[in-house]
Motif scaffolding. Structure first.
Motif, PDB file in Angstrom:
ATOM      1  N   ILE A  39      27.622  48.026  98.083  1.00  0.00           N
ATOM      2  CA  ILE A  39      28.182  49.263  97.543  1.00  0.00           C
ATOM      3  C   ILE A  39      29.571  48.944  97.017  1.00  0.00           C
ATOM      4  CG2 ILE A  39      29.150  50.016  99.764  1.00  0.00           C
ATOM      5  CD1 ILE A  39      28.406  52.921  98.899  1.00  0.00           C
ATOM      6  N   THR A  40      29.956  49.571  95.929  1.00  0.00           N
ATOM      7  CA  THR A  40      31.278  49.297  95.362  1.00  0.00           C
ATOM      8  C   THR A  40      31.860  50.547  94.729  1.00  0.00           C
ATOM      9  OG1 THR A  40      32.554  47.801  93.930  1.00  0.00           O
ATOM     10  CG2 THR A  40      30.395  48.526  93.094  1.00  0.00           C
ATOM     11  N   ASP A  41      33.172  50.568  94.615  1.00  0.00           N
ATOM     12  CA  ASP A  41      33.900  51.646  93.929  1.00  0.00           C
ATOM     13  C   ASP A  41      33.485  53.028  94.424  1.00  0.00           C
ATOM     14  OD1 ASP A  41      35.498  50.295  91.456  1.00  0.00           O
ATOM     15  OD2 ASP A  41      33.660  49.183  91.883  1.00  0.00           O
ATOM     16  N   LEU A  42      33.516  53.177  95.742  1.00  0.00           N
ATOM     17  CA  LEU A  42      33.262  54.490  96.343  1.00  0.00           C
ATOM     18  C   LEU A  42      34.352  55.479  95.965  1.00  0.00           C
ATOM     19  CD1 LEU A  42      31.583  56.163  98.436  1.00  0.00           C
ATOM     20  CD2 LEU A  42      33.216  55.370 100.162  1.00  0.00           C
ATOM     21  N   HIS A  43      35.598  55.016  95.909  1.00  0.00           N
ATOM     22  CA  HIS A  43      36.761  55.848  95.578  1.00  0.00           C
ATOM     23  C   HIS A  43      36.824  57.085  96.477  1.00  0.00           C
ATOM     24  CE1 HIS A  43      38.359  53.726  92.043  1.00  0.00           C
ATOM     25  NE2 HIS A  43      37.098  53.438  91.752  1.00  0.00           N
ATOM     26  N   HIS A  44      36.878  56.820  97.769  1.00  0.00           N
ATOM     27  CA  HIS A  44      36.950  57.897  98.745  1.00  0.00           C
ATOM     28  C   HIS A  44      38.139  58.816  98.493  1.00  0.00           C
ATOM     29  CE1 HIS A  44      38.302  59.378 102.838  1.00  0.00           C
ATOM     30  NE2 HIS A  44      37.093  59.876 102.746  1.00  0.00           N
ATOM     31  N   ASP A  45      39.194  58.304  97.901  1.00  0.00           N
ATOM     32  CA  ASP A  45      40.396  59.094  97.683  1.00  0.00           C
ATOM     33  C   ASP A  45      40.328  59.952  96.426  1.00  0.00           C
ATOM     34  OD1 ASP A  45      41.895  57.770  99.929  1.00  0.00           O
ATOM     35  OD2 ASP A  45      41.435  56.034  98.686  1.00  0.00           O
ATOM     36  N   ILE A  46      39.288  59.768  95.638  1.00  0.00           N
ATOM     37  CA  ILE A  46      39.077  60.591  94.450  1.00  0.00           C
ATOM     38  C   ILE A  46      37.902  61.548  94.645  1.00  0.00           C
ATOM     39  CG2 ILE A  46      38.282  60.520  92.035  1.00  0.00           C
ATOM     40  CD1 ILE A  46      39.961  58.072  91.608  1.00  0.00           C
ATOM     41  N   MET A  47      36.846  61.061  95.288  1.00  0.00           N
ATOM     42  CA  MET A  47      35.612  61.842  95.430  1.00  0.00           C
ATOM     43  C   MET A  47      35.679  62.790  96.624  1.00  0.00           C
ATOM     44  SD  MET A  47      33.757  61.095  92.884  1.00  0.00           S
ATOM     45  CE  MET A  47      32.290  62.014  93.393  1.00  0.00           C
ATOM     46  N   HIS A  48      35.295  64.017  96.395  1.00  0.00           N
ATOM     47  CA  HIS A  48      35.284  65.005  97.476  1.00  0.00           C
ATOM     48  C   HIS A  48      34.184  64.737  98.502  1.00  0.00           C
ATOM     49  CE1 HIS A  48      32.105  66.297  94.816  1.00  0.00           C
ATOM     50  NE2 HIS A  48      31.706  67.204  95.685  1.00  0.00           N
ATOM     51  N   ASP A  49      33.168  63.973  98.088  1.00  0.00           N
ATOM     52  CA  ASP A  49      32.043  63.707  98.987  1.00  0.00           C
ATOM     53  C   ASP A  49      31.884  62.210  99.261  1.00  0.00           C
ATOM     54  OD1 ASP A  49      31.199  62.924  96.476  1.00  0.00           O
ATOM     55  OD2 ASP A  49      29.290  63.984  96.542  1.00  0.00           O
TER      56      ASP A  49
END
Length: 323
Positions: A39-49
């Protein structure tokens, strides 16, 4: 659910890629199929989910039971609120690998803080998984002679020496892992130097994989395949094309979401290294756009001249083989 059934859930149409003949002998040294969950580029700090997307990946990995799991950067900055997500990933498997992305040190956080939060010792390292060696690089080095501003996109001389020495000393099959691409679109500033090193060891290097670009793409350069693995969450379209794909409440809390075209479902994949048949299988995982697609917002993003579209909400299934 049986492993075979779970693998079918990650399948779409097959795209075949020829594997260099030189590497088959080294790949044949593995006495079993090695499976990797990616898995890559989850961007937890941008995505609400973001937490939900990671949970979906981890639940799928429980069914598939890979030999290791890997996240390839732009995961979560090391703030206290994100530690639970990182811990979930680290507890999900006995063998985990992390790659530092360019956004993981946003808001003034340091590489050392990322390493501590994620529980890893070094920003670049190698990891052996059942006879397959993964060389993990950090593409965030400063000192590029061609840097023109923005995030660093460079692998410094210290790492290059380490990589070249490691490839010379190891006589088995290898996979090169980085956040930023080493070949293809948006490659690191010194991609040519790295490609030269990898090509000189193309009898060992099975494939090079990266995140960062949020596209589904593969290119062969100097006998090495460079596979861009898509983001778990979205394609970035930028401020010029800001629009709302979710509720106003969500966008009010997550301001950067309006600059993205999100995927409805979490996107991730598996890599299966099969020594017996001499192939690498890339599991497919397709979703759909939430709201408008990048091509609807900007027609220039559409594929041209009959080429496969790189900008898709998912990862297409591929088979890297000698055929």
């Amino acid at each position: 659910m049986k492993r075979r059934s779970a693998l079918k859930m990650l399948s779409t149409g097959v795209v075949s890629i020829a594997l260099p003949q030189e590497v088959l002998a080294k790949l044949g040294k593995i006495n079993r199929v090695v499976r990797l969950g990616v898995i890559t580029d989850l961007h937890h700090d941008i995505m609400h989910d973001g937490h939900k997307r990671l949970a979906t990946f981890l639940e799928e990995m429980k069914k598939i039971r890979p030999d290791a799991i890997l996240q390839m950067g732009d995961f979560a900055i090391p703030k206290k609120e994100s530690q639970g997500l990182v811990d979930d990933f680290n507890r999900a498997h006995d063998t985990v690998m992390h790659v530092i992305g360019n956004h993981d040190t946003d808001l003034g956080y340091s590489t050392e803080q990322v390493l501590k939060a994620w529980g890893i010792e070094n920003r670049y390292y190698h990891k052996d998984v059942d006879g397959l060696r993964f060389f993990v690089l950090d593409g965030n080095d400063k000192g590029s002679p061609t840097h023109k501003g923005g995030y660093a996109n460079y692998v410094g001389s210290e790492q290059l020496e380490w990589l070249e020495t490691g490839l010379k000393q190891y006589d088995g099959p290898c996979v090169i892992v980085s956040h930023q691409p080493l070949g293809g679109p948006d490659a690191v500033d010194n991609a040519a130097d790295i490609q030269k090193i990898l090509s000189s060891h193309k009898d060992k290097v099975v494939i090079a994989i990266n995140g960062h670009t949020h596209i589904d793409y593969v290119v062969k350069l100097g006998g090495i395949h460079y596979l861009h693995i898509n983001s778990a969450s979205y394609y970035w379209v930028g401020g010029k094309y800001r629009h709302e794909s979710y509720s106003k409440k969500v966008h009010a809390q997550y301001h950067h979401l309006a600059s993205t075209c999100p995927y409805k479902d979490a996107v991730f994949t598996t890599l299966e290294f099969d020594s017996h048949s001499g192939v690498v299988k890339v599991g497919g995982k397709m979703s759909e756009w939430v709201g408008k697609s990048p091509q609807q917002l900007d027609p220039s993003k559409a594929a041209k001249n009959g080429e496969d579209d790189m900008i898709v909400p998912g990862v297409r299934r591929r088979v890297v083989s000698k055929v």
